[in-house]
Design an enzyme around this catalytic site. Structure first.
Site, PDB file in Angstrom:
ATOM      1  CB  ALA A 182      -2.584  23.537  11.488  1.00 16.02           C
ATOM      2  CG  HIS A 442       1.235  -3.869  -3.187  1.00  9.47           C
ATOM      3  ND1 HIS A 442       2.211  -2.938  -2.941  1.00  9.47           N
ATOM      4  CD2 HIS A 442       1.399  -4.280  -4.477  1.00  9.47           C
ATOM      5  CE1 HIS A 442       2.952  -2.798  -4.029  1.00  9.47           C
ATOM      6  NE2 HIS A 442       2.479  -3.599  -4.972  1.00  9.47           N
TER       7      HIS A 442
END
Length: 463
Positions: A182, A442
């Site tokens: 990372a 959505h």
């Protein structure tokens, strides 16, 4: 002074443990030799995210025409101002921890903390003067530092660790990043985004090697497209810093290459801070640079505990915080559950982001599971298309027999904010069908979790 709890180290393990101890009515002190908040707040998680945000803003400016926005003239990076903003963000967070210490009536003891004897902590100030304090329970939370390899010694100027990478006096024209975890990938992305020529050298066969192979390979393709040179299966043998540029000898599968760069960033993991804190003198057992503890972070010495990077488990801020809370709740006589280290999310904040939890596909098979795998690409997501962020996917893994949510692996815009859904679902033992039947809003990126689960069971609508 007598305390119920003395915490040595004020990183996200230490300061969180101290606050929880105070909440539970324990008289608490915390020892810190530098800045409250430790590496995470001052030299790690927080300031790096500030740098990455500047890179993201710069990328938006450079691609504004893709969104129908015309900008007269090219954007320009003021590197000193980028670094200054990052430091200001870190300073603000550290001041926030100072406020929390006062609010929770926690005494801050400034200096280097050491376990002196049973129930006694010595705190040595910068001027060399020392004071001792009594504590019934002493929690070691001394964290870690950039690990040095014998063939990659850091001089702090040409060969640097993550700390120097955040405050370089000027932007380098070229950089070699050794290690692709990372830390390495985040700095590679940051410097490449603002115009530095970046090469990543990784010893293993895939970048971000702890991630699912699909994520590793897809991210490598995307980063190469962004202009980062990636060398996997490669090993740095030596670095010559005598000239103006560093000459880096890299052994690859086909031979040895010599690379040149202004800066070499060593991002090969962390080393634990165990030196000089009184472990050997007091008989506290360690093994391979880690303090040995039980499920509630008790060492073999009564009244001494250890949490965070210096114990088993992932060296992550949120892990240290969780360990600190469990440790203190046990001290206070509560009955906390041990931490499930297989349900810890991992995040990498390059662009696109990486987030994962649980088993990789390979690990699930090796563990003997018969699995169902679902994968939903963001190229099929309405929100991702609208955001101009179609790279990446969500991949989910379920046990075929019982529907257990074994793991999730995400690559894409904002996925570090999405992974918590899966962590919670796994904690609550949700099945694949329960994810499918949980109505997701959505258009959102998070729909991809539901769609990927549906794809695993042959029910996906939008593929």
């Amino acid at each position: 002074m007598d305390y119920d709890v003395i915490v040595i180290g004020s990183g996200p393990g230490g300061y969180v443990a101290a606050i929880r101890a105070s909440q539970l009515g324990l008289k608490t002190a915390i020892v810190e030799k530098e800045s409250l908040g430790g590496i995470c707040l001052n030299w790690g998680c927080i300031p790096t995210k500030a740098l990455l945000k500047s890179a993201q803003v710069f990328e938006y400016l450079n691609h504004s025409a893709d969104y129908g926005i015309k900008i007269n003239g090219a954007g320009e990076v003021d590197f000193a101002a980028v670094v200054k903003r990052s430091r200001n963000v870190a300073d603000g967070m550290s001041k926030g921890v100072q406020f929390l210490m006062k609010k929770n009536k926690i005494d801050v003891l400034v200096g280097f903390g050491k376990l002196k004897s049973k129930g006694v902590v010595e705190v040595k100030a910068a001027d060399g003067t020392a004071k001792t304090y009594n504590g019934k329970h002493i929690i070691l939370a001394t964290g870690g530092r950039s690990r040095e390899l014998p063939n990659l010694k850091q001089d702090g100027k040409k060969v640097i660790g993550y700390r120097q990478a955040m405050v370089l006096p000027q932007q380098p024209k070229s950089m070699i990043v050794v290690g692709s975890g990372a830390i390495g990938i985040e700095f590679a992305y940051f410097y490449n985004s603002i115009g530095t020529k970046v090469t990543v050298v990784e010893y293993l066969d895939n970048i971000v090697p702890l991630e699912d192979e699909d994520v590793s390979k897809s991210l490598a393709r995307i980063l190469k497209k962004q202009g980062i040179n990636i060398m996997t299966g490669s090993n740095v043998e030596s670095v010559d810093t005598s000239g103006e540029l560093c000459k880096v000898s890299v052994k690859t599968a086909t031979g040895t290459e010599t690379l040149e760069a202004e800066i070499v960033l060593s991002a090969v993991g962390i080393a634990t801070n165990l030196e000089g804190i009184g472990l050997e003198e007091n008989g506290v057992k360690t093994d391979r640079g880690k303090v040995l503890v039980d499920d509630f972070y008790r060492t073999n010495v009564e009244g001494v505990y250890a949490i965070g990077d210096i114990v088993k488990g992932q060296a992550l801020a949120h892990v240290a915080s969780a360990e600190g809370i469990i440790c203190v709740e046990k001290i206070a006589g509560q009955n906390p559950h041990p931490l499930d280290y297989n349900n810890i999310p991992g995040c990498t904040y390059c662009s696109p982001e990486v987030a994962s939890v649980g088993y990789t596909e390979k690990a699930a098979k090796e563990a003997g599971y018969e699995i169902k795998v679902g994968k939903f690409p963001f190229s099929a997501s309405g929100k991702a298309s609208a955001a101009g962020a179609k790279d990446g996917f969500v991949k989910v893994i379920f046990d075929a027999k019982y529907g257990e949510f074994l793991g999730a692996h995400m690559l894409g815009y904002n996925v570090t904010e999405m992974i918590a859904e899966v962590v919670t679902a796994r904690k609550l033992e949700a099945t694949g069908h329960e994810i499918i039947k949980s109505v997701h809003p959505h258009p959102t990126m998070s729909e991809a979790v539901m769609e990927a689960a549906a794809e695993a069971y042959g029910e996906c609508i939008h593929l």
